[in-house]
Write a protein that holds these residues in place. Structure first.
Motif, PDB file in Angstrom:
ATOM      1  N   GLY A  38       1.330  -0.980   7.879  1.00 23.63           N
ATOM      2  CA  GLY A  38       1.775   0.343   7.486  1.00 23.63           C
ATOM      3  C   GLY A  38       0.671   1.348   7.225  1.00 23.63           C
ATOM      4  N   ILE A  39      -0.575   0.913   7.209  1.00 24.85           N
ATOM      5  CA  ILE A  39      -1.681   1.833   6.918  1.00 24.85           C
ATOM      6  C   ILE A  39      -1.903   2.753   8.116  1.00 24.85           C
ATOM      7  N   PRO A  40      -1.846   4.058   7.930  1.00 28.02           N
ATOM      8  CA  PRO A  40      -2.022   4.952   9.081  1.00 28.02           C
ATOM      9  C   PRO A  40      -3.494   5.080   9.487  1.00 28.02           C
TER      10      PRO A  40
ATOM     11  N   LEU B 250      -8.852   2.779   3.202  1.00 29.83           N
ATOM     12  CA  LEU B 250      -7.407   2.832   3.367  1.00 29.83           C
ATOM     13  C   LEU B 250      -6.840   1.451   3.045  1.00 29.83           C
ATOM     14  N   ARG B 251      -5.812   1.411   2.230  1.00 31.75           N
ATOM     15  CA  ARG B 251      -5.300   0.129   1.754  1.00 31.75           C
ATOM     16  C   ARG B 251      -3.789   0.122   1.772  1.00 31.75           C
ATOM     17  N   GLY B 252      -3.192  -0.987   2.162  1.00 32.65           N
ATOM     18  CA  GLY B 252      -1.740  -1.086   2.150  1.00 32.65           C
ATOM     19  C   GLY B 252      -1.280  -2.399   2.742  1.00 32.65           C
ATOM     20  N   ALA B 253       0.038  -2.512   2.880  1.00 28.22           N
ATOM     21  CA  ALA B 253       0.608  -3.743   3.424  1.00 28.22           C
ATOM     22  C   ALA B 253       0.293  -3.819   4.911  1.00 28.22           C
TER      23      ALA B 253
ATOM     24  N   ALA C 263      -1.786  11.750   6.696  1.00 30.75           N
ATOM     25  CA  ALA C 263      -1.072  10.502   6.428  1.00 30.75           C
ATOM     26  C   ALA C 263       0.349  10.793   5.948  1.00 30.75           C
TER      27      ALA C 263
ATOM     28  N   GLY D  68       1.738  10.237   9.590  1.00 28.76           N
ATOM     29  CA  GLY D  68       1.744   8.776   9.656  1.00 28.76           C
ATOM     30  C   GLY D  68       2.887   8.134   8.901  1.00 28.76           C
ATOM     31  N   LEU D  69       3.250   8.696   7.742  1.00 27.19           N
ATOM     32  CA  LEU D  69       4.287   8.090   6.911  1.00 27.19           C
ATOM     33  C   LEU D  69       5.606   8.843   7.002  1.00 27.19           C
TER      34      LEU D  69
ATOM     35  N   VAL E 175       7.185   1.680   3.691  1.00 26.59           N
ATOM     36  CA  VAL E 175       5.776   1.297   3.818  1.00 26.59           C
ATOM     37  C   VAL E 175       5.235   0.640   2.558  1.00 26.59           C
ATOM     38  N   GLY E 176       5.928   0.810   1.434  1.00 27.97           N
ATOM     39  CA  GLY E 176       5.373   0.322   0.176  1.00 27.97           C
ATOM     40  C   GLY E 176       4.285   1.255  -0.306  1.00 27.97           C
ATOM     41  N   GLN E 177       3.209   0.681  -0.824  1.00 25.65           N
ATOM     42  CA  GLN E 177       2.156   1.513  -1.420  1.00 25.65           C
ATOM     43  C   GLN E 177       0.935   1.617  -0.497  1.00 25.65           C
ATOM     44  N   ILE E 178       0.565   2.844  -0.199  1.00 21.62           N
ATOM     45  CA  ILE E 178      -0.635   3.109   0.600  1.00 21.62           C
ATOM     46  C   ILE E 178      -1.647   3.798  -0.308  1.00 21.62           C
ATOM     47  N   VAL E 179      -2.873   3.311  -0.304  1.00 20.66           N
ATOM     48  CA  VAL E 179      -3.930   3.873  -1.130  1.00 20.66           C
ATOM     49  C   VAL E 179      -5.019   4.443  -0.227  1.00 20.66           C
ATOM     50  N   LEU E 180      -5.407   5.669  -0.488  1.00 22.63           N
ATOM     51  CA  LEU E 180      -6.441   6.332   0.301  1.00 22.63           C
ATOM     52  C   LEU E 180      -7.553   6.772  -0.645  1.00 22.63           C
ATOM     53  N   ARG E 181      -8.772   6.474  -0.283  1.00 22.79           N
ATOM     54  CA  ARG E 181      -9.886   6.723  -1.189  1.00 22.79           C
ATOM     55  C   ARG E 181     -11.071   7.315  -0.438  1.00 22.79           C
TER      56      ARG E 181
END
Lengths: 428, 428
Positions: free
Chosen positions: A137-139, A298-301, B143, B147-148, B293-299
């Motif tokens: 799912g990470i774009p 980028l982090r996710g399932a 994103a 993307g989402l 998608v659940g949780q997406i983390v962008l840093r």
């Protein structure tokens, strides 16, 4: 509102069912965001009668995915069958030849045939989109191809196989050996039918080769990915790495060096305070470094029905919005084949070996390292009850070539009981 | 290759200079990725003679940004002047009226006028892109918008002001009080000319309102963001939060509740093991949660020449590629004004107050909480030398309304020496 975008879905496994759910449940939202309705007109799978927990009413059925791909009323083939060749490739090629667009989650097909398919799509005026093929799912394909397109990419890294990360973090948290956690993962259904795809790094290697092609404007070259699986990682390696402030991850790294493109998928040590080091369980993470943007994480399932279907729908909505560009972000005809360069970028290494408990054993090892020009940062011999002494060495920065020479020489020593394990310490 | 895309750049501060560097240094790469050359034809700034470390040769100069925006040879206005109104808004409006596209880094302008500008752009057939306005180099707008786009967004969160995060993490690592670290940050040039924009949460609130508009398909509504700055956070709060396994972050949260849109920018406690909790220094992080998608983390870096210019160029390349869609991801005419809903979503709270060291003081406070229906998870009274006792209470989940009632009642007690501080513990 414009004409609907009409999908043909080939492959009705978990992800196919997830895509159908989104299209059925979110018709209004999708139409609002896309500027036009998104419809499924036909589907195809091996078994027509299987209960997939989702209604197929209103969709035509095609036994043959190629027939699905070439239907006049299909605008986009959504290819979710998997497999590098066979029906997936046949349907994708047929769709392109018929001037359809393709959205696929198929990393194996693109890793092996991505360049040929991109060339065909370019000639036909079709687009191929594959967000779902990398890191669920990470774009990340979008971020790399579009959002960060103003950068020279200096390095792409990723933990992109959730099963391996699950195994490694579970070995750490529960203090269990590899074989036991592997069996657990198998029981939980986390492993591919051929587990080598996971633990051998192949699946993650496929993904890395796709990221590298986009990042460096080169032809996909999975064959040049240096693959190393996680089989030889012991719980002691994990413990010892942890004691030194590291975590062991199956890490993919692609970087362009002066001598060519380096692509590696191998267990590496990363600092436990880094985002990669802190990544636990089945989650995926991709780290992109660009000359202007610095480091983006980028982090996710990385898998599962919802996340992967989300990625598929992102691509579908893009096509519905009229977003069209080259498969790997640059014209396929202009993509060169990068010279594969392994072993050029220096790093410190973690070495683990078992020595016979004889006077001078350690000195012999240290001598071989010195002869190869490798200096030692830290060395530990662990207390032991048997006659074999576990020894751990952290080198200063070196390159794989002298390291390989040293390891060969060490392996040939009469005091070494097994083939040493060498793990790169990636600076992240 | 197609016709070049011609830029007019208004504003030649750090980011403007960064954009010029990329366009000058990477002409070939940009053309390959965009499918056409990207050129700067004209620039505008307040001071023509200032040395910006980058050559302006080959570019026409315009004193008036509106004149720049409406030049017949400009396709895209790149607005990097900043400020919610004034020249930035005038130039943006003029560009849209002239049928130009706009790329802007201006969060204040969009937070205040985003909906009106989106309507104007829609009518004129122009696009407005603003990746650089939120979280610097992180491609979060892309994103979320693209993307989402197959998800209902359930929550968007972010640490989006690097200066505040620097102050809070420095208070933690060095054990220094707020005022001292604020002065440090000021000396380092980290603060806006009006520091309230940073430490008052305004700048981050602007960004949050933009994310909320995209996520929930509503009109940007910065006025409804509940803003609370970091002024009242003490080093003791940070220490005590840390002892309980939390970090204090200036956290923005937007979520659609049954009663309307909740938008808050306030100091919150988050678990120190979460990606948000682990975020140190000036780095930004955005967390997007979607139903599939659940949780997406962008840093990544949230500010600075390179990261912000990278975001600007991502938008420019999109436009060069012919990527066009609505400003906030849906037709502006269809965006409704969400009812602002504050205080509907429950959470545990951290309360800190100072009590007179008298028998029964703590009981009085506990009684007031109980009367408001708030139960206590943990309570600590710290040892102290003065006659005022610092007291820390962690409540069970409650909602802001009873909490406000309880705090009013507690403040009115004769044993309470100061106004209590209440910080939400966000479940992340």
């Amino acid at each position: 509102m414009s004409e609907p975008l009409r999908l043909g879905i080939a492959g009705l496994g978990t992800v196919g069912a997830g895509v159908i759910k989104i299209v059925r449940q979110k018709a209004n939202l999708l139409a609002e965001r896309s500027g036009r309705p998104i419809e499924i007109v036909a589907v195809s799978a091996r078994n027509r009668d299987k209960d997939r927990g989702v209604s197929l009413s209103g969709y035509d059925w095609e036994d043959d995915p190629v027939a699905l791909a070439t239907r006049p009323d299909v605008d986009v083939l959504v290819e979710l069958m998997g497999g590098s060749d066979g029906p997936a490739k046949a349907a994708t090629e047929a769709a392109i030849a018929a001037g359809k667009d393709v959205v696929t989650a198929n990393k194996a097909m693109l890793a092996h045939h991505g360049h040929a398919l991109a060339l065909a799509a370019e000639q036909a005026g079709s687009v191929i989109r594959f967000e779902a093929a990398v890191a669920g799912g990470i774009p990340v394909i979008k971020a790399l191809t579009e959002g960060l397109a103003g950068n020279e990419i200096t390095r792409v890294m990723g933990v992109m196989n959730g099963t391996c990360n699950y195994i490694l973090t579970r070995m750490q948290s529960a203090g269990l050996p590899y074989d036991e956690v592997f069996a657990e993962a198998d029981k939980l259904g986390y492993l591919e039918a051929d587990p080598e795809l996971d633990v051998g790094g192949i699946d993650a290697g496929h993904k890395l080769s796709l990221l590298a092609a986009i990042a460096y404007g080169v032809q996909v070259d999975f064959a040049s990915v240096a693959l190393e699986g996680i089989h030889r990682i012991t719980k002691e390696d994990i413990k010892q790495a942890s004691d030194m402030g590291y975590r062991i991850k199956l890490l993919g790294v692609a970087q362009m060096t002066g001598r060519g493109l380096e692509q590696r998928m191998s267990p590496c040590l990363v600092p436990d305070t880094s985002p990669l080091g802190q990544l636990e369980g089945g989650t995926n993470m991709v780290v992109i470094e660009g000359d202007h943007v610095g480091q983006i994480v980028l982090r996710g399932a990385g898998a599962g029905e919802g996340p992967t279907a989300s990625a598929v729908m992102g691509d579908v909505i893009d096509i519905a919005r009229g977003i069209r560009f080259s498969t790997f972000g640059r014209p396929a005809t202009g993509l060169v084949k990068a010279a594969p360069a392994m072993g050029t970028s220096p790093a410190a290494y973690y070495l683990r070996m078992t020595l016979d408990d004889k006077p001078g054993a350690l000195a012999k090892v240290a001598t071989k390292l010195g002869e190869a020009g490798i200096s030692i940062d830290r060395m530990r011999q662990y207390s032991h009850e048997s006659s074999a002494a576990p020894v751990l060495i952290v080198t200063h920065r070196t390159t794989p070539k002298p390291l390989a020479l040293a390891l060969d020489a060490i392996t040939a020593l009469d005091v070494v009981a097994d083939t040493p394990v060498a793990l790169r310490i990636e600076e992240v």
